[in-house]
Enzyme design. Structure first.
Site, PDB file in Angstrom:
ATOM      1  N   LYS A 179      -3.664  -5.202   4.563  1.00 40.81           N
ATOM      2  CA  LYS A 179      -3.013  -6.080   5.432  1.00 40.81           C
ATOM      3  C   LYS A 179      -4.047  -7.288   5.619  1.00 40.81           C
ATOM      4  O   LYS A 179      -3.693  -8.465   5.042  1.00 40.81           O
ATOM      5  CB  LYS A 179      -2.980  -5.463   6.618  1.00 40.81           C
ATOM      6  CG  LYS A 179      -1.583  -4.583   6.348  1.00 40.81           C
ATOM      7  CD  LYS A 179      -1.191  -4.093   7.977  1.00 40.81           C
ATOM      8  CE  LYS A 179       0.038  -3.407   8.282  1.00 40.81           C
ATOM      9  NZ  LYS A 179       0.156  -2.282   7.928  1.00 40.81           N
ATOM     10  N   ASP A 220      -7.302   5.683   5.198  1.00 44.25           N
ATOM     11  CA  ASP A 220      -6.257   4.678   5.260  1.00 44.25           C
ATOM     12  C   ASP A 220      -6.591   3.486   6.016  1.00 44.25           C
ATOM     13  O   ASP A 220      -6.491   3.785   7.173  1.00 44.25           O
ATOM     14  CB  ASP A 220      -4.990   5.145   5.281  1.00 44.25           C
ATOM     15  CG  ASP A 220      -3.905   3.996   5.128  1.00 44.25           C
ATOM     16  OD1 ASP A 220      -4.039   2.627   5.262  1.00 44.25           O
ATOM     17  OD2 ASP A 220      -2.399   4.182   4.912  1.00 44.25           O
ATOM     18  N   PHE A 264       0.976   6.758   9.345  1.00 44.20           N
ATOM     19  CA  PHE A 264       1.735   5.742   8.475  1.00 44.20           C
ATOM     20  C   PHE A 264       1.182   5.322   7.158  1.00 44.20           C
ATOM     21  O   PHE A 264      -0.270   4.755   7.419  1.00 44.20           O
ATOM     22  CB  PHE A 264       2.330   4.549   9.250  1.00 44.20           C
ATOM     23  CG  PHE A 264       3.190   3.814   8.479  1.00 44.20           C
ATOM     24  CD1 PHE A 264       4.352   4.022   8.456  1.00 44.20           C
ATOM     25  CD2 PHE A 264       2.658   2.798   7.609  1.00 44.20           C
ATOM     26  CE1 PHE A 264       5.537   3.285   7.828  1.00 44.20           C
ATOM     27  CE2 PHE A 264       3.452   1.749   7.021  1.00 44.20           C
ATOM     28  CZ  PHE A 264       4.979   2.281   7.047  1.00 44.20           C
TER      29      PHE A 264
END
Ligand SMILES: *Cc1c(COP(=O)(O)O)cnc(C)c1O
Length: 397
Positions: free
Chosen positions: A250, A221, A136
């Site tokens: 995040k 990532d 993702f």
């Protein structure tokens, strides 16, 4: 109250989200309160984002103080919080340069452009990017293409060209995919969205070594795994590898929108003025929040606490393996997943826990995802365990 809020969502918001039946008003530490005044211990943290929990005294004070001075000013001028942030990120990491944006997808978009620009400037025909199935990387067109999950991308073709997918944790497949046109491999150190999938140690080590032999870039990532989530500043530290590019978002500013693309070596200076930009990226408000978070996560004692709490949580969860439909307990630090057999739905567990004042996430592979704020306490972890235990005990299959 909740019904009124739900109706405006149902009538006005583009129908993208399947939300929980919950409207949160505020929080304190790792506890959230809803519109009925009911409290929840939070093991979701706004999807691994609210790293310092709610109403954290230093974070709240820094944001309030910055808001009273300057929220936004554009990157046409300098600003002090941003200057401090980039200096902190470069001084304390293996990276040489950083670009600041506003989200994970943007941080990955920047990485893709940086990779393309690097080989373009070297007149090398390397443009292909290899990512993993089940990955993702975001919802914009380029990052949706990187995301190796057709369920997210199918209706949005055609995609960014020259992206190839290989099964995660399969070194042979990765090796076979690298060719003369390959520019980079981009992987998550742990796949979060698809079920907290932890690869073999050797896979990461070999994937990195392959990139060195092939003369291509290695990008990670770390939007979910970075900023202390696994008990280290970056998850790649567990593997002893040094990626060329890492993306963060995040947890970096404790909930204020931010993204960061970090790079080292020659690729770090591949952009020239005009190649990339962002109106909001690295604005003083977001930067001041990130400066507070980094004060914590760059402290090795704080990281050790994350590791200790993660181990405590994991040890407690292990006892749940006595239920035969608990298939696996996995993860690192405070990023853990409980994979359930298809006979017990993760969403069912999630809603039962909500009834008992515990908020957890879900992820692929029928997994319950636990990514609490770092300020979670041992007592709160023990409470989660008690509620999980009694909930699991009450399930008849
Ligand atoms: C959440 C996430 C993203 C996307 O971040 P957004 O801020 O939603 O764009 C990308 N990669 C990983 C690994 C993520 O967990």
């Amino acid at each position: 109250m909740l019904n009124k809020i739900k109706s405006s969502e149902n009538n006005c918001y583009m129908p993208c989200f399947s939300r929980l039946n919950l409207c949160i008003t505020h929080g304190e530490g790792a506890v959230l309160y809803d519109t009925n005044g009911k409290d929840y211990i939070d093991f979701l943290a706004g999807i691994a984002t609210n790293s310092l929990g709610y109403n954290h005294p230093k974070l709240t004070a820094a944001i309030a103080s910055q808001a009273s001075k300057l929220i936004h000013i554009s990157n046409l001028v300098y600003n002090e919080p941003q200057s401090k942030l980039v200096d902190t990120l470069i001084t304390n990491t293996i990276f040489d340069r950083v670009f600041l944006s506003n989200s994970g997808a943007e941080a990955n978009e920047c990485a893709v452009k940086l990779i393309r620009k690097y080989f373009y400037a070297r007149h090398e025909e390397r443009y292909k990017i290899i990512t993993a199935t089940g990955s993702f990387h975001g919802r914009t067109m380029a990052t949706l293409t990187l995301t190796g999950q057709p369920k997210y991308s199918k209706p949005f073709a055609p995609y960014l060209p020259a992206v190839e997918y290989v099964p995660y944790n399969d070194f042979g497949a990765l090796k076979a995919a690298v060719d003369d046109n390959t520019a980079a491999i981009i992987l998550e150190p742990i796949q979060g969205e698809s079920g907290v999938i932890v690869p073999n140690y050797q896979y990461m080590v070999d994937a990195y070594a392959l990139s060195r032999r092939a003369g291509i870039l290695f990008g990670l990532d770390e939007i979910q795994t970075g900023i202390g989530r696994t008990g280290r500043m970056f998850a790649f530290e567990h593997y002893g590898i040094t990626p060329d590019i890492v993306t963060l978002a995040k947890g970096l500013a404790g909930g204020v929108p931010i993204g960061a693309t970090l790079a080292r070596g020659p690729v770090a200076t591949a952009f020239e003025p005009g190649d990339h930009g962002s109106t909001f990226g690295g604005n003083p408000l977001a930067s001041s929040a990130a400066n507070v978070v980094l004060d914590y996560v760059l402290d090795s004692n704080f990281l050790s606490e994350i590791t200790a709490k993660g181990e405590h949580l994991r040890n407690r969860l292990r006892a749940l393996k006595k239920y035969e439909w608990v298939k696996d307990i996995r993860g690192m630090g405070l990023m853990l997943g409980i994979e359930l057999d298809p006979t017990v739905k993760n969403t069912e567990i999630q809603s039962r826990l909500m009834g008992h004042g515990i908020l957890v996430g879900t992820a692929g592979n029928n997994t319950v995802r636990l990514v609490p704020p770092y300020v979670i306490t041992t007592a709160q972890i023990d409470r989660l365990y008690e509620v999980l235990e009694s909930t699991f005990a009450s399930i008849n299959i």
